[in-house]
Design a protein around this motif. Structure first.
Motif, mmCIF file in Angstrom:
data_model
loop_
_atom_site.group_PDB
_atom_site.id
_atom_site.type_symbol
_atom_site.label_atom_id
_atom_site.label_comp_id
_atom_site.label_asym_id
_atom_site.label_seq_id
_atom_site.Cartn_x
_atom_site.Cartn_y
_atom_site.Cartn_z
ATOM 1 N N GLU A 160 1.709 24.132 -7.864
ATOM 2 C CA GLU A 160 0.772 23.012 -7.757
ATOM 3 C C GLU A 160 1.140 22.086 -6.602
ATOM 4 O O GLU A 160 0.620 20.984 -6.502
ATOM 5 N N GLY A 161 2.047 22.526 -5.748
ATOM 6 C CA GLY A 161 2.517 21.695 -4.653
ATOM 7 C C GLY A 161 3.465 20.632 -5.169
ATOM 8 O O GLY A 161 3.813 20.591 -6.346
ATOM 9 N N ARG A 162 3.893 19.768 -4.266
ATOM 10 C CA ARG A 162 4.775 18.655 -4.633
ATOM 11 C C ARG A 162 4.077 17.360 -4.283
ATOM 12 O O ARG A 162 3.293 17.297 -3.345
ATOM 13 N N LEU A 163 4.396 16.325 -5.032
ATOM 14 C CA LEU A 163 3.796 15.024 -4.798
ATOM 15 C C LEU A 163 4.625 14.258 -3.781
ATOM 16 O O LEU A 163 5.844 14.147 -3.907
ATOM 17 N N GLU A 210 -5.902 8.013 -8.340
ATOM 18 C CA GLU A 210 -6.346 8.717 -9.547
ATOM 19 C C GLU A 210 -5.949 10.201 -9.492
ATOM 20 O O GLU A 210 -5.499 10.760 -10.496
ATOM 21 N N GLU A 211 -6.079 10.833 -8.343
ATOM 22 C CA GLU A 211 -5.672 12.229 -8.200
ATOM 23 C C GLU A 211 -4.160 12.386 -8.361
ATOM 24 O O GLU A 211 -3.686 13.363 -8.943
ATOM 25 N N ALA A 212 -3.399 11.413 -7.863
ATOM 26 C CA ALA A 212 -1.942 11.441 -8.041
ATOM 27 C C ALA A 212 -1.584 11.292 -9.524
ATOM 28 O O ALA A 212 -0.674 11.961 -10.019
ATOM 29 N N TRP A 263 4.917 14.545 -15.503
ATOM 30 C CA TRP A 263 5.724 13.476 -14.911
ATOM 31 C C TRP A 263 5.199 12.145 -15.455
ATOM 32 O O TRP A 263 3.996 11.949 -15.576
ATOM 33 N N PRO A 264 6.081 11.199 -15.759
ATOM 34 C CA PRO A 264 5.629 9.876 -16.231
ATOM 35 C C PRO A 264 4.833 9.146 -15.139
ATOM 36 O O PRO A 264 5.232 9.121 -13.979
ATOM 37 N N LEU A 265 3.732 8.548 -15.532
ATOM 38 C CA LEU A 265 2.866 7.853 -14.569
ATOM 39 C C LEU A 265 3.537 6.646 -13.919
ATOM 40 O O LEU A 265 3.207 6.284 -12.795
ATOM 41 N N HIS A 266 4.489 6.024 -14.607
ATOM 42 C CA HIS A 266 5.128 4.822 -14.046
ATOM 43 C C HIS A 266 5.851 5.130 -12.730
ATOM 44 O O HIS A 266 6.082 4.224 -11.929
ATOM 45 N N LEU A 267 6.178 6.402 -12.481
ATOM 46 C CA LEU A 267 6.858 6.761 -11.236
ATOM 47 C C LEU A 267 6.008 6.454 -10.003
ATOM 48 O O LEU A 267 6.532 6.204 -8.924
ATOM 49 N N LEU A 268 4.690 6.444 -10.170
ATOM 50 C CA LEU A 268 3.811 6.128 -9.041
ATOM 51 C C LEU A 268 3.974 4.684 -8.586
ATOM 52 O O LEU A 268 3.663 4.348 -7.449
ATOM 53 N N ASN A 269 4.477 3.836 -9.464
ATOM 54 C CA ASN A 269 4.710 2.424 -9.124
ATOM 55 C C ASN A 269 6.121 2.176 -8.621
ATOM 56 O O ASN A 269 6.471 1.046 -8.303
ATOM 57 N N GLU A 270 6.938 3.223 -8.566
ATOM 58 C CA GLU A 270 8.341 3.060 -8.205
ATOM 59 C C GLU A 270 8.706 3.677 -6.856
ATOM 60 O O GLU A 270 9.871 3.957 -6.599
ATOM 61 N N VAL A 271 7.719 3.883 -5.995
ATOM 62 C CA VAL A 271 8.007 4.389 -4.650
ATOM 63 C C VAL A 271 8.822 3.321 -3.932
ATOM 64 O O VAL A 271 8.416 2.158 -3.863
ATOM 65 N N ALA A 328 0.837 -1.199 0.000
ATOM 66 C CA ALA A 328 0.000 0.000 0.000
ATOM 67 C C ALA A 328 0.874 1.252 0.000
ATOM 68 O O ALA A 328 1.791 1.380 0.805
ATOM 69 N N VAL A 329 0.602 2.128 -0.931
ATOM 70 C CA VAL A 329 1.265 3.426 -0.999
ATOM 71 C C VAL A 329 0.173 4.475 -0.965
ATOM 72 O O VAL A 329 -0.812 4.374 -1.685
ATOM 73 N N ARG A 330 0.336 5.457 -0.099
ATOM 74 C CA ARG A 330 -0.606 6.575 -0.022
ATOM 75 C C ARG A 330 0.091 7.798 -0.600
ATOM 76 O O ARG A 330 1.278 7.998 -0.391
ATOM 77 N N PHE A 331 -0.663 8.607 -1.320
ATOM 78 C CA PHE A 331 -0.107 9.803 -1.940
ATOM 79 C C PHE A 331 -0.658 11.054 -1.277
ATOM 80 O O PHE A 331 -1.781 11.057 -0.775
ATOM 81 N N LEU A 332 0.167 12.104 -1.280
ATOM 82 C CA LEU A 332 -0.215 13.396 -0.714
ATOM 83 C C LEU A 332 0.290 14.495 -1.634
ATOM 84 O O LEU A 332 1.176 14.269 -2.453
ATOM 85 N N ARG A 333 -0.251 15.680 -1.450
ATOM 86 C CA ARG A 333 0.232 16.859 -2.165
ATOM 87 C C ARG A 333 0.491 17.938 -1.133
ATOM 88 O O ARG A 333 -0.316 18.175 -0.243
ATOM 89 N N THR A 334 1.648 18.591 -1.267
ATOM 90 C CA THR A 334 1.975 19.674 -0.341
ATOM 91 C C THR A 334 1.210 20.924 -0.745
ATOM 92 O O THR A 334 0.653 21.012 -1.844
ATOM 93 N N GLN A 335 1.232 21.911 0.142
ATOM 94 C CA GLN A 335 0.625 23.195 -0.173
ATOM 95 C C GLN A 335 1.383 23.847 -1.317
ATOM 96 O O GLN A 335 2.578 23.613 -1.507
#
Length: 81
Positions: free
Chosen positions: A20-23, A56-58, A67-75, A6-13
């Motif tokens: 747009e903040g940082r992921l 989906e929001e990430a 940013w390439p979407l595959h990065l979300l799978n590389e945490v 499980a990976v949870r995503f957040l966005r900074t202010q």
């Protein structure tokens, strides 16, 4: 079949440097920020004012920021950075 970690995503202010903040990603209690060279480890406490994102929001954030979407799978897993 095993379930993926499980990976949870957040966005900074938003800031002047990052309107747009940082992921951010949280995996196994370790926080990471998406940087030009990949995921970079941060302190363990969530930054003030950050908001939780769905996967989906990430993905939308990545697409909007080019940013390439595959990065979300590389945490990374803690201890493997």
């Amino acid at each position: 079949m095993t379930r993926p970690e499980a990976v949870r995503f957040l966005r900074t202010q938003a800031t002047m440097a990052f309107p747009e903040g940082r992921l951010l990603a949280l995996r196994e209690g370790q926080l990471y920020v998406l940087a030009p060279d990949g995921w970079t480890r941060l302190r363990t406490e969530r930054p003030r004012g950050s908001t939780w994102l769905t996967r989906e929001e990430a993905e939308d954030w990545c697409e909007n920021q080019a940013w390439p979407l595959h990065l979300l799978n590389e945490v990374p897993h803690p201890g493997h950075v």
